[in-house]
Design a protein around this motif. Structure first.
Motif, short mmCIF file in Angstrom:
data_model
loop_
_atom_site.label_atom_id
_atom_site.label_comp_id
_atom_site.label_asym_id
_atom_site.label_seq_id
_atom_site.Cartn_x
_atom_site.Cartn_y
_atom_site.Cartn_z
N ALA A 99 12.75 -15.47 -19.48
CA ALA A 99 13.69 -16.04 -18.49
C ALA A 99 15.06 -16.30 -19.11
N LYS A 100 15.10 -16.41 -20.44
CA LYS A 100 16.38 -16.72 -21.12
C LYS A 100 17.12 -15.47 -21.56
N GLN A 101 16.48 -14.30 -21.48
CA GLN A 101 17.10 -13.08 -22.02
C GLN A 101 18.09 -12.47 -21.03
N LYS A 102 19.12 -11.84 -21.62
CA LYS A 102 20.08 -11.12 -20.78
C LYS A 102 20.19 -9.71 -21.35
N SER A 103 19.51 -8.78 -20.70
CA SER A 103 19.45 -7.41 -21.19
C SER A 103 18.91 -6.56 -20.04
N PRO A 104 19.22 -5.25 -20.00
CA PRO A 104 18.65 -4.45 -18.90
C PRO A 104 17.13 -4.50 -18.90
N TYR A 105 16.56 -4.59 -20.11
CA TYR A 105 15.10 -4.76 -20.20
C TYR A 105 14.74 -5.47 -21.50
N ILE A 106 13.56 -6.04 -21.53
CA ILE A 106 13.05 -6.67 -22.75
C ILE A 106 11.67 -6.06 -23.05
N ILE A 107 11.22 -6.26 -24.28
CA ILE A 107 9.90 -5.76 -24.67
C ILE A 107 9.03 -6.91 -25.15
N LYS A 108 7.77 -6.89 -24.69
CA LYS A 108 6.79 -7.82 -25.24
C LYS A 108 5.78 -6.99 -26.02
N GLU A 109 5.73 -7.20 -27.33
CA GLU A 109 4.81 -6.45 -28.17
C GLU A 109 3.54 -7.26 -28.36
N ALA A 110 2.39 -6.67 -28.03
CA ALA A 110 1.13 -7.40 -28.18
C ALA A 110 -0.03 -6.42 -28.33
N ALA A 111 -0.97 -6.78 -29.18
CA ALA A 111 -2.17 -5.94 -29.35
C ALA A 111 -3.01 -6.01 -28.08
N LEU A 112 -3.09 -7.21 -27.53
CA LEU A 112 -3.93 -7.40 -26.34
C LEU A 112 -3.05 -7.70 -25.13
N LEU A 113 -2.84 -6.69 -24.31
CA LEU A 113 -2.05 -6.90 -23.08
C LEU A 113 -2.96 -6.70 -21.89
N PHE A 114 -3.72 -5.62 -21.95
CA PHE A 114 -4.62 -5.32 -20.83
C PHE A 114 -5.87 -6.20 -20.90
N GLU A 115 -6.22 -6.63 -22.12
CA GLU A 115 -7.42 -7.45 -22.29
C GLU A 115 -7.17 -8.89 -21.83
N SER A 116 -5.89 -9.30 -21.82
CA SER A 116 -5.57 -10.66 -21.39
C SER A 116 -4.89 -10.56 -20.03
N ASN A 117 -4.40 -11.69 -19.55
CA ASN A 117 -3.73 -11.67 -18.24
C ASN A 117 -2.26 -11.29 -18.35
N ALA A 118 -1.83 -10.92 -19.59
CA ALA A 118 -0.41 -10.69 -19.84
C ALA A 118 0.15 -9.54 -19.00
N ALA A 119 -0.67 -8.52 -18.74
CA ALA A 119 -0.17 -7.31 -18.09
C ALA A 119 0.43 -7.58 -16.72
#
Ligand code: ATP
Length: 198
Positions: A99-119
């Protein structure tokens, strides 16, 4: 602003690829680092871990990683319990950071994205793929551990093929294809996507 998940199996090269995106000025959230930080600073997590895994989880208030790893890496249910405590807080922390970033896009790097609710908080996914033998070799060198230890870690995660199928973009990080041109191409495609409404 588009929110992009960057994932892949252990040793596939997620962090390495994320650093290339950072050189292009894209903000990156490293979920594993954030979880480690929260385990040492968030009172709810600290109390919960002591409750479920014992007083030995912290030594003088600092997470005893070896102690915890010994418990959770030999017991699937305990690993799931640990993740159920830490994941919601990391997801929340990531969302606050986004919510604090100002960029056309941001990246979240994570080993578990689909395994958690992050996706469900993300718009598109980039997968990093490397052949199993290369991943094993790289992690053995990076972490100075045995082949069996690497294979055990890999076996606890979602199958890589399954992970890549769910990704919108896949970067091949084998010893043959160059990573930077692949990153530049995806960067351009995401910039184009970011000008459209999703
Ligand atoms: P983990 O899930 O364990 O955190 P990861 O997917 O983030 O791993 P990295 O740490 O980026 O993987 O890469 C694993 C190791 O392989 C690192 O030591 C990194 O420097 C090395 N590595 C990654 N990509 C390449 C490459 N294309 N050529 C040579 N070495 C590489």
């Amino acid at each position: 602003m588009l929110k992009i998940g960057l994932t892949g199996g252990i040793g596939s090269g997620k962090t390495t690829v994320a650093k290339v995106f950072e050189t292009l000025g894209i903000p990156v959230y490293y979920a594993d680092d954030a979880t480690k930080r929260l385990m040492n600073s968030n009172e709810f997590i600290k109390k919960s871990l002591i409750k479920y895994f014992g007083e030995g989880t912290y030594l003088d208030g600092i997470l005893n990683r070896k102690y915890l790893a010994n418990i959770v890496f030999s017991d699937k249910e305990k690993l799931a319990l640990l993740n159920s405590i830490t994941h919601p807080l990391t997801i929340n922390d990531a969302n606050e950071w986004m919510a604090k970033q100002k960029s056309p896009y941001i990246i979240k790097e994570a080993a578990l994205l689909f395994e958690s609710n992050a996706a469900k908080h993300l718009d598109y996914f980039i997968g990093v793929s490397a052949p199993l033998a290369i991943r094993i070799k790289r992690v053995m060198q990076r972490d100075a551990i045995t082949e069996i230890e690497v294979v055990n870690r890999i076996n606890r995660q979602m199958n890589e093929e399954e992970k890549m199928k769910r990704c919108d973009f896949v970067i091949m990080n084998n010893d043959e294809e160059l990573v930077i041109p692949q990153v530049l191409k995806i960067h351009e495609e995401i910039l184009t996507l970011s000008t459209r409404k999703k």
